[in-house]
Design a protein around this motif. Structure first.
Motif, PDB file in Angstrom:
ATOM      1  N   ILE A  24       0.830  -1.203   0.000  1.00 36.11           N
ATOM      2  CA  ILE A  24       0.000   0.000   0.000  1.00 36.11           C
ATOM      3  C   ILE A  24       0.860   1.246   0.000  1.00 36.11           C
ATOM      4  N   LEU A  25       1.938   1.209   0.808  1.00 28.81           N
ATOM      5  CA  LEU A  25       2.838   2.349   0.864  1.00 28.81           C
ATOM      6  C   LEU A  25       3.521   2.560  -0.484  1.00 28.81           C
ATOM      7  N   GLY A  26       3.945   1.417  -1.100  1.00 35.39           N
ATOM      8  CA  GLY A  26       4.598   1.529  -2.417  1.00 35.39           C
ATOM      9  C   GLY A  26       3.654   2.129  -3.448  1.00 35.39           C
ATOM     10  N   GLY A  27       2.396   1.677  -3.388  1.00 37.95           N
ATOM     11  CA  GLY A  27       1.418   2.249  -4.326  1.00 37.95           C
ATOM     12  C   GLY A  27       1.216   3.727  -4.062  1.00 37.95           C
ATOM     13  N   TRP A  28       1.125   4.035  -2.763  1.00 40.05           N
ATOM     14  CA  TRP A  28       0.913   5.465  -2.436  1.00 40.05           C
ATOM     15  C   TRP A  28       2.089   6.307  -2.892  1.00 40.05           C
ATOM     16  N   VAL A  29       3.312   5.768  -2.606  1.00 34.45           N
ATOM     17  CA  VAL A  29       4.514   6.497  -3.014  1.00 34.45           C
ATOM     18  C   VAL A  29       4.559   6.639  -4.531  1.00 34.45           C
ATOM     19  N   TYR A  30       4.204   5.534  -5.232  1.00 30.75           N
ATOM     20  CA  TYR A  30       4.240   5.574  -6.708  1.00 30.75           C
ATOM     21  C   TYR A  30       3.290   6.637  -7.240  1.00 30.75           C
ATOM     22  N   PHE A  31       2.077   6.611  -6.729  1.00 30.37           N
ATOM     23  CA  PHE A  31       1.086   7.555  -7.256  1.00 30.37           C
ATOM     24  C   PHE A  31       1.294   8.975  -6.760  1.00 30.37           C
ATOM     25  N   HIS A  32       2.039   9.136  -5.664  1.00 27.29           N
ATOM     26  CA  HIS A  32       2.243  10.478  -5.152  1.00 27.29           C
ATOM     27  C   HIS A  32       3.636  11.039  -5.409  1.00 27.29           C
ATOM     28  N   SER A  33       4.549  10.240  -5.903  1.00 24.88           N
ATOM     29  CA  SER A  33       5.896  10.751  -6.167  1.00 24.88           C
ATOM     30  C   SER A  33       6.390  10.345  -7.552  1.00 24.88           C
ATOM     31  N   ILE A  34       6.447   9.057  -7.861  1.00 26.94           N
ATOM     32  CA  ILE A  34       7.002   8.588  -9.138  1.00 26.94           C
ATOM     33  C   ILE A  34       6.044   8.861 -10.288  1.00 26.94           C
ATOM     34  N   TYR A  35       4.795   8.508 -10.168  1.00 29.09           N
ATOM     35  CA  TYR A  35       3.841   8.694 -11.262  1.00 29.09           C
ATOM     36  C   TYR A  35       3.698  10.169 -11.636  1.00 29.09           C
ATOM     37  N   PRO A  36       3.546  11.077 -10.644  1.00 27.01           N
ATOM     38  CA  PRO A  36       3.484  12.495 -11.033  1.00 27.01           C
ATOM     39  C   PRO A  36       4.726  12.966 -11.793  1.00 27.01           C
ATOM     40  N   VAL A  37       5.919  12.391 -11.400  1.00 25.42           N
ATOM     41  CA  VAL A  37       7.141  12.769 -12.113  1.00 25.42           C
ATOM     42  C   VAL A  37       7.070  12.317 -13.573  1.00 25.42           C
ATOM     43  N   PHE A  38       6.659  11.032 -13.774  1.00 25.20           N
ATOM     44  CA  PHE A  38       6.502  10.541 -15.157  1.00 25.20           C
ATOM     45  C   PHE A  38       5.489  11.381 -15.927  1.00 25.20           C
ATOM     46  N   THR A  39       4.378  11.679 -15.209  1.00 24.70           N
ATOM     47  CA  THR A  39       3.336  12.474 -15.866  1.00 24.70           C
ATOM     48  C   THR A  39       3.870  13.856 -16.245  1.00 24.70           C
ATOM     49  N   LYS A  40       4.598  14.465 -15.346  1.00 21.28           N
ATOM     50  CA  LYS A  40       5.166  15.786 -15.615  1.00 21.28           C
ATOM     51  C   LYS A  40       6.155  15.718 -16.776  1.00 21.28           C
ATOM     52  N   GLU A  41       7.000  14.639 -16.742  1.00 23.99           N
ATOM     53  CA  GLU A  41       7.960  14.507 -17.837  1.00 23.99           C
ATOM     54  C   GLU A  41       7.247  14.348 -19.178  1.00 23.99           C
TER      55      GLU A  41
END
Length: 222
Positions: A24-41
């Motif tokens: 759950i934490l990994g998913g939260w981290v992904y959607f709140h840190s990594i995914y936004p970065v990919f989306t921004k890129e």
């Protein structure tokens, strides 16, 4: 499938709980840190592509504007050149018309002078013919003084015969002088037929120049 079984111990439950919490934490981290970065890129790459496209479109527009400006300058130069050519043609046309008018005036003057020369030549021939006919009439009258058998002088009959004799002397009318003399003889013939009565006197021959001048005035509309 149940994640926690009844026979699981506390450690197993904790392990499974930690694993679930990690997921759950990994998913939260992904959607709140990594995914936004990919989306921004991705958004940045799309924005960059749009910026490049806009830049190319702007360059193309600038090139089109420059080409249109060059075309307008070229057209303006062509119009100016055409105006210059038109002005030159107008000046040439005006000069040509002036030259044509000058030539027409000169030709009219030369034609008038030629007509005057021709008229003077015809009149000279008429005077010469007249004098010859008058001399014959005077000679006839003198001979009649000494010889009653000498016939009376008929100016009309003698003039018509004189015209035919002179025409035979001229022959072919192929020179200007011959044409002028032939014209004078035609006028003399016309004068004898229209102005001289039968058995007219040689003195009536002096009217031939008046006849000629009257014809000239009527011909010129005076």
């Amino acid at each position: 499938m149940r994640l926690v079984k009844q026979d699981d111990g506390i450690l197993d439950v904790l392990t499974k709980a930690v694993s679930v919490a990690g997921i759950i934490l990994g998913g939260w981290v992904y959607f709140h840190s990594i995914y936004p970065v990919f989306t921004k890129e991705q958004q940045l790459r799309e924005a960059k592509r749009e910026a490049e496209a806009l830049k190319r479109e702007r360059v193309n527009q600038q090139m089109a504007i420059a080409a249109n400006a060059q075309t307008m300058r070229t057209q303006a130069q062509e119009i100016e050149a055409q105006r210059g050519e038109l002005h030159t043609l107008q000046e040439t046309g005006a000069a040509t018309r002036a030259e044509a008018d000058r030539i027409r005036v000169q030709l009219a003057a030369e034609q008038s002078r030629a007509q005057q020369i021709e008229s003077a030549a015809i009149e000279s021939h008429l005077v010469r013919y007249r004098d010859a006919i008058v001399r014959e009439g005077v000679d006839r009258e003198v001979r009649r003084v000494f010889d009653a058998h000498v016939p009376l002088f008929d100016a009309r009959e003698y003039t018509l015969n004189y015209v035919e004799q002179q025409r035979h002397k001229i022959g072919d009318v192929n020179t200007t002088a011959a044409k002028t003399e032939a014209e004078a003889l035609s006028l003399l013939d016309q004068f004898a037929k229209t102005k001289l009565a039968p058995h007219s006197s040689y003195g009536d021959m002096y009217n031939v120049t008046i006849f000629f001048l009257d014809l000239q005035r009527r011909h010129s509309g005076l």
